[in-house]
Design a protein around this motif. Structure first.
Motif, PDB file in Angstrom:
ATOM      1  N   UNK A 180     -44.726 -32.557  12.706  1.00  0.00           N
ATOM      2  CA  UNK A 180     -43.629 -33.509  12.622  1.00  0.00           C
ATOM      3  C   UNK A 180     -42.731 -33.190  11.432  1.00  0.00           C
ATOM      4  N   UNK A 181     -43.343 -32.842  10.311  1.00  0.00           N
ATOM      5  CA  UNK A 181     -42.570 -32.459   9.127  1.00  0.00           C
ATOM      6  C   UNK A 181     -41.696 -31.247   9.420  1.00  0.00           C
ATOM      7  N   UNK A 182     -42.261 -30.245  10.097  1.00  0.00           N
ATOM      8  CA  UNK A 182     -41.485 -29.053  10.441  1.00  0.00           C
ATOM      9  C   UNK A 182     -40.350 -29.393  11.404  1.00  0.00           C
ATOM     10  N   UNK A 183     -40.626 -30.268  12.363  1.00  0.00           N
ATOM     11  CA  UNK A 183     -39.617 -30.675  13.342  1.00  0.00           C
ATOM     12  C   UNK A 183     -38.422 -31.334  12.667  1.00  0.00           C
ATOM     13  N   UNK A 184     -38.685 -32.159  11.644  1.00  0.00           N
ATOM     14  CA  UNK A 184     -37.625 -32.906  10.976  1.00  0.00           C
ATOM     15  C   UNK A 184     -37.086 -32.200   9.735  1.00  0.00           C
ATOM     16  N   UNK A 185     -37.659 -31.039   9.406  1.00  0.00           N
ATOM     17  CA  UNK A 185     -37.196 -30.294   8.238  1.00  0.00           C
ATOM     18  C   UNK A 185     -37.569 -30.947   6.923  1.00  0.00           C
ATOM     19  N   UNK A 186     -38.746 -31.579   6.891  1.00  0.00           N
ATOM     20  CA  UNK A 186     -39.201 -32.287   5.700  1.00  0.00           C
ATOM     21  C   UNK A 186     -40.576 -31.783   5.293  1.00  0.00           C
ATOM     22  N   UNK A 187     -41.024 -32.239   4.140  1.00  0.00           N
ATOM     23  CA  UNK A 187     -42.396 -31.964   3.747  1.00  0.00           C
ATOM     24  C   UNK A 187     -43.314 -32.978   4.421  1.00  0.00           C
ATOM     25  N   UNK A 188     -44.602 -32.795   4.252  1.00  0.00           N
ATOM     26  CA  UNK A 188     -45.553 -33.722   4.864  1.00  0.00           C
ATOM     27  C   UNK A 188     -45.654 -35.049   4.127  1.00  0.00           C
ATOM     28  N   UNK A 189     -45.202 -35.090   2.883  1.00  0.00           N
ATOM     29  CA  UNK A 189     -45.352 -36.310   2.078  1.00  0.00           C
ATOM     30  C   UNK A 189     -44.674 -37.525   2.709  1.00  0.00           C
ATOM     31  N   UNK A 190     -43.380 -37.473   3.057  1.00  0.00           N
ATOM     32  CA  UNK A 190     -42.777 -38.656   3.686  1.00  0.00           C
ATOM     33  C   UNK A 190     -43.333 -38.944   5.071  1.00  0.00           C
ATOM     34  N   UNK A 191     -43.800 -37.901   5.775  1.00  0.00           N
ATOM     35  CA  UNK A 191     -44.387 -38.114   7.098  1.00  0.00           C
ATOM     36  C   UNK A 191     -45.674 -38.921   6.961  1.00  0.00           C
ATOM     37  N   UNK A 192     -46.499 -38.558   6.017  1.00  0.00           N
ATOM     38  CA  UNK A 192     -47.754 -39.276   5.821  1.00  0.00           C
ATOM     39  C   UNK A 192     -47.501 -40.718   5.387  1.00  0.00           C
ATOM     40  N   UNK A 193     -46.511 -40.911   4.514  1.00  0.00           N
ATOM     41  CA  UNK A 193     -46.198 -42.270   4.071  1.00  0.00           C
ATOM     42  C   UNK A 193     -45.681 -43.109   5.238  1.00  0.00           C
ATOM     43  N   UNK A 194     -44.837 -42.519   6.086  1.00  0.00           N
ATOM     44  CA  UNK A 194     -44.332 -43.241   7.256  1.00  0.00           C
ATOM     45  C   UNK A 194     -45.464 -43.606   8.207  1.00  0.00           C
ATOM     46  N   UNK A 195     -46.400 -42.683   8.394  1.00  0.00           N
ATOM     47  CA  UNK A 195     -47.541 -42.952   9.268  1.00  0.00           C
ATOM     48  C   UNK A 195     -48.417 -44.065   8.708  1.00  0.00           C
ATOM     49  N   UNK A 196     -48.564 -44.112   7.388  1.00  0.00           N
ATOM     50  CA  UNK A 196     -49.338 -45.200   6.791  1.00  0.00           C
ATOM     51  C   UNK A 196     -48.661 -46.551   7.028  1.00  0.00           C
ATOM     52  N   UNK A 197     -47.335 -46.569   6.952  1.00  0.00           N
ATOM     53  CA  UNK A 197     -46.608 -47.813   7.229  1.00  0.00           C
ATOM     54  C   UNK A 197     -46.796 -48.242   8.684  1.00  0.00           C
ATOM     55  N   UNK A 198     -46.711 -47.276   9.578  1.00  0.00           N
ATOM     56  CA  UNK A 198     -46.892 -47.576  11.002  1.00  0.00           C
ATOM     57  C   UNK A 198     -48.317 -48.023  11.302  1.00  0.00           C
ATOM     58  N   UNK A 199     -49.268 -47.498  10.545  1.00  0.00           N
ATOM     59  CA  UNK A 199     -50.655 -47.924  10.732  1.00  0.00           C
ATOM     60  C   UNK A 199     -50.815 -49.392  10.332  1.00  0.00           C
ATOM     61  N   UNK A 200     -50.156 -49.801   9.252  1.00  0.00           N
ATOM     62  CA  UNK A 200     -50.213 -51.193   8.816  1.00  0.00           C
ATOM     63  C   UNK A 200     -49.614 -52.125   9.860  1.00  0.00           C
ATOM     64  N   UNK A 201     -48.641 -51.631  10.618  1.00  0.00           N
ATOM     65  CA  UNK A 201     -48.005 -52.434  11.667  1.00  0.00           C
ATOM     66  C   UNK A 201     -48.778 -52.386  12.980  1.00  0.00           C
ATOM     67  N   UNK A 202     -49.855 -51.610  13.012  1.00  0.00           N
ATOM     68  CA  UNK A 202     -50.682 -51.560  14.216  1.00  0.00           C
ATOM     69  C   UNK A 202     -50.179 -50.628  15.288  1.00  0.00           C
ATOM     70  N   UNK A 203     -49.269 -49.714  14.945  1.00  0.00           N
ATOM     71  CA  UNK A 203     -48.694 -48.822  15.957  1.00  0.00           C
ATOM     72  C   UNK A 203     -49.414 -47.479  16.054  1.00  0.00           C
ATOM     73  N   UNK A 204     -50.010 -47.026  14.960  1.00  0.00           N
ATOM     74  CA  UNK A 204     -50.749 -45.762  14.989  1.00  0.00           C
ATOM     75  C   UNK A 204     -52.116 -45.988  14.356  1.00  0.00           C
ATOM     76  N   UNK A 205     -52.972 -45.014  14.567  1.00  0.00           N
ATOM     77  CA  UNK A 205     -54.356 -45.123  14.086  1.00  0.00           C
ATOM     78  C   UNK A 205     -54.785 -43.791  13.505  1.00  0.00           C
ATOM     79  N   UNK A 206     -55.452 -43.829  12.354  1.00  0.00           N
ATOM     80  CA  UNK A 206     -55.981 -42.598  11.761  1.00  0.00           C
ATOM     81  C   UNK A 206     -57.492 -42.574  11.921  1.00  0.00           C
ATOM     82  N   UNK A 207     -57.975 -41.505  12.519  1.00  0.00           N
ATOM     83  CA  UNK A 207     -59.406 -41.354  12.772  1.00  0.00           C
ATOM     84  C   UNK A 207     -59.900 -40.081  12.094  1.00  0.00           C
ATOM     85  N   UNK A 208     -60.999 -40.151  11.324  1.00  0.00           N
ATOM     86  CA  UNK A 208     -61.545 -38.941  10.691  1.00  0.00           C
ATOM     87  C   UNK A 208     -61.812 -37.848  11.723  1.00  0.00           C
TER      88      UNK A 208
END
Length: 252
Positions: free
Chosen positions: A48-76
């Motif tokens: 996703x970072x490569x697709x948007x031309x960004x580093x992984x840092x903002x992608x991970x932060x965005x995913x954490x926000x979406x996880x708090x909203x119940x839209x995505x899930x992180x599984x080990x």
């Protein structure tokens, strides 16, 4: 710190990080809302970072926000996936929605200004017109206007925010459900009945009809989930799913 993370941090330090977090957040959320990303599909932070031309840092932060909203899930060992809703999720969401939205409708009915009434009447007319034309986008715009105007009039910012957060978790299903002809028509009729009680200054009557409306929506959603969504996502999970980047490449 690993060298790749140093590079990521240096890259983001040169740019307003929050702007890019918001960009990624909106991009992934929209993919979920319009079903470009379906329940159970994987989301690679690297791709996703490569697709948007960004580093992984903002992608991970965005995913954490979406996880708090119940839209995505992180599984080990699996990473990020679009969260799948199950029947219990819908039951819980609508239990809370019924309490909060009945409260908001009561409060709004007792505090509605003349300007807000005018906006509500106009939005209701647009919804009914969109129903006759089978115009889903116009219908959804009118629906959003009705809810935003009514709940803003309630003056209860916390309840309004909670309802918005809950709605984000199932809105992608609503976009499919409202395309069904009977649901669009029935929902417009239910909105009309609620608004009539609001304009008549009947907070309890409006609250009762709001609860009945939400019960009907829940029933339709559970049917959609049980008979269509869960069988599809089970098939997708068995096949291994797809990533966000590969999904995005196929979008028009």
């Amino acid at each position: 710190m690993p060298a790749n993370l140093v590079v990521d941090a240096a890259r983001d330090a040169l740019r307003p990080a929050q702007t890019f977090v918001e960009k990624v957040y909106e991009y992934i959320k929209q993919c979920i809302m319009d079903s470009s990303l379906k329940p159970g599909e994987s989301i690679s932070d690297t791709e996703t970072a490569a697709k948007l031309g960004l580093s992984r840092t903002p992608v991970r932060e965005a995913l954490r926000q979406l996880e708090l909203e119940g839209l995505v899930l992180h599984t080990p060992h699996r990473g990020w996936t679009v969260r799948m809703l199950h029947t219990r999720d819908i039951e819980e969401i609508f239990e809370i929605k019924e309490s909060l939205e009945s409260l908001l409708v009561r409060q709004a009915t007792m505090n509605l200004s003349a300007d807000a009434k005018s906006v509500l009447v106009s939005a209701m007319a647009r919804m009914e017109g969109a129903t006759g034309r089978r115009d889903r986008e116009a219908w959804l715009e009118a629906d959003e206007c009705l809810q935003d105007t009514l709940y803003a009039a309630a003056g209860n910012a916390r309840a309004r925010h909670l309802v918005s957060s809950l709605n984000a978790q199932w809105r992608w299903m609503w976009l499919r459900l409202i395309s069904l002809e009977d649901r669009m028509s029935h929902s417009a009729q239910e909105h009309r009945a609620i608004l009539d009680r609001v304009l008549a200054g009947d907070p309890e009557g409006a609250a009762v009809l709001t609860s009945e409306h939400l019960a009907n929506v829940k029933r339709y959603l559970l049917n959609l989930l049980t008979n269509f969504v869960l069988p599809f996502t089970e098939t997708l999970r068995s096949s291994g799913g797809t990533s966000l980047s590969s999904q995005a490449e196929t979008r028009p």
